[in-house]
Design a protein around this motif. Sequence first.
Motif, PDB file in Angstrom:
ATOM      1  N   ILE A  11       0.840  -1.202   0.000  1.00 57.08           N
ATOM      2  CA  ILE A  11       0.000   0.000   0.000  1.00 57.08           C
ATOM      3  C   ILE A  11       0.875   1.252   0.000  1.00 57.08           C
ATOM      4  N   TYR A  14       2.224   1.645  -3.439  1.00 57.49           N
ATOM      5  CA  TYR A  14       1.143   2.140  -4.319  1.00 57.49           C
ATOM      6  C   TYR A  14       1.060   3.660  -4.264  1.00 57.49           C
ATOM      7  N   TYR A  15       0.984   4.209  -3.066  1.00 59.72           N
ATOM      8  CA  TYR A  15       0.841   5.657  -2.940  1.00 59.72           C
ATOM      9  C   TYR A  15       2.126   6.388  -3.291  1.00 59.72           C
ATOM     10  N   GLU A  17       4.263   5.515  -5.590  1.00 60.21           N
ATOM     11  CA  GLU A  17       4.332   5.562  -7.051  1.00 60.21           C
ATOM     12  C   GLU A  17       3.330   6.568  -7.619  1.00 60.21           C
ATOM     13  N   PRO A  27      -5.464   8.469  -7.185  1.00 58.77           N
ATOM     14  CA  PRO A  27      -6.261   7.422  -6.539  1.00 58.77           C
ATOM     15  C   PRO A  27      -7.716   7.844  -6.429  1.00 58.77           C
ATOM     16  N   ALA A  45      -6.863   5.226 -10.229  1.00 58.10           N
ATOM     17  CA  ALA A  45      -6.286   4.025  -9.620  1.00 58.10           C
ATOM     18  C   ALA A  45      -7.104   3.649  -8.397  1.00 58.10           C
ATOM     19  N   LEU A  47      -7.300   0.915  -5.199  1.00 57.54           N
ATOM     20  CA  LEU A  47      -6.509  -0.040  -4.429  1.00 57.54           C
ATOM     21  C   LEU A  47      -7.342  -1.283  -4.122  1.00 57.54           C
TER      22      LEU A  47
END
Length: 252
Positions: A11, A14-15, A17, A27, A45, A47
């Motif tokens: 996670i 993810y953030y 990037e 997001p 995006a 999650l």
Amino acid sequence: LDPLTKAQRLIDLYYTELEKSPELIKPVYSYEDILNNQKNGLMSAMLTLEEGAVVNNDLAILRNYYRLGVSTKEFKDLYHLNTEDGLTDFGIAYVKEMERLGIIIDVSHLSDAGFYDVLKYTTKPFVASHSNARSVCGVARNMSDDMIKQLAKRNGVMGINFCGDFLKPSSHGGMRSCIEDMVKHILYIKELVGIDYVGLGSDFDGIDQNLELADASMMPQLAAALQEAGFSENEIEKVFYKNVLRVYSQIL
């Protein structure tokens, strides 16, 4: 790493990037975020977590994932039908809490018994994000006609999986994944329940095969094949994004 720690690190990745390219992608936490990104020419995006061990049997952890914008999935056996082992007591509480929070419930990796438990213990639409029709390709990973009908009655959506093993019957794995077989599944689902309940669930990140449709840049080839098979422009748009957005608008 244990599943919980690994999920936390991913996670963060993810953030991290996403923060590198805010002019390209952002997001989303709600359906309105998707609409706003579309208006501003940005990619969205979302999650997603796969399998249930990442919550460590603790609904508080699930709620924290929700605060980060998560949709959740669970595993199932790919090749053996399981009509006996459904959701545990915690699993039932888990899907009920997902529905209450507004997390999209994804049944693609659930056993048949688990699918019917989700149907029994929830009321809102849910999805099978990367599952095909079992009547076209008879592996347990795909959905039976009744499951597809029940998903449609719930106003959910299923996404066509591009994995060759789930597209065309074979005695061995590693077959070529062909666009014509994707069209066959979409046609079958359309005839069974209508065009409003089928989308795309490529599983590009989960399969490693010889794919005719190798990446997202080749999607126009699938659109052309659907048009040749008699699908209207509106039907193709439903398959490509409108059906999924409908479910997002109802849940997120």
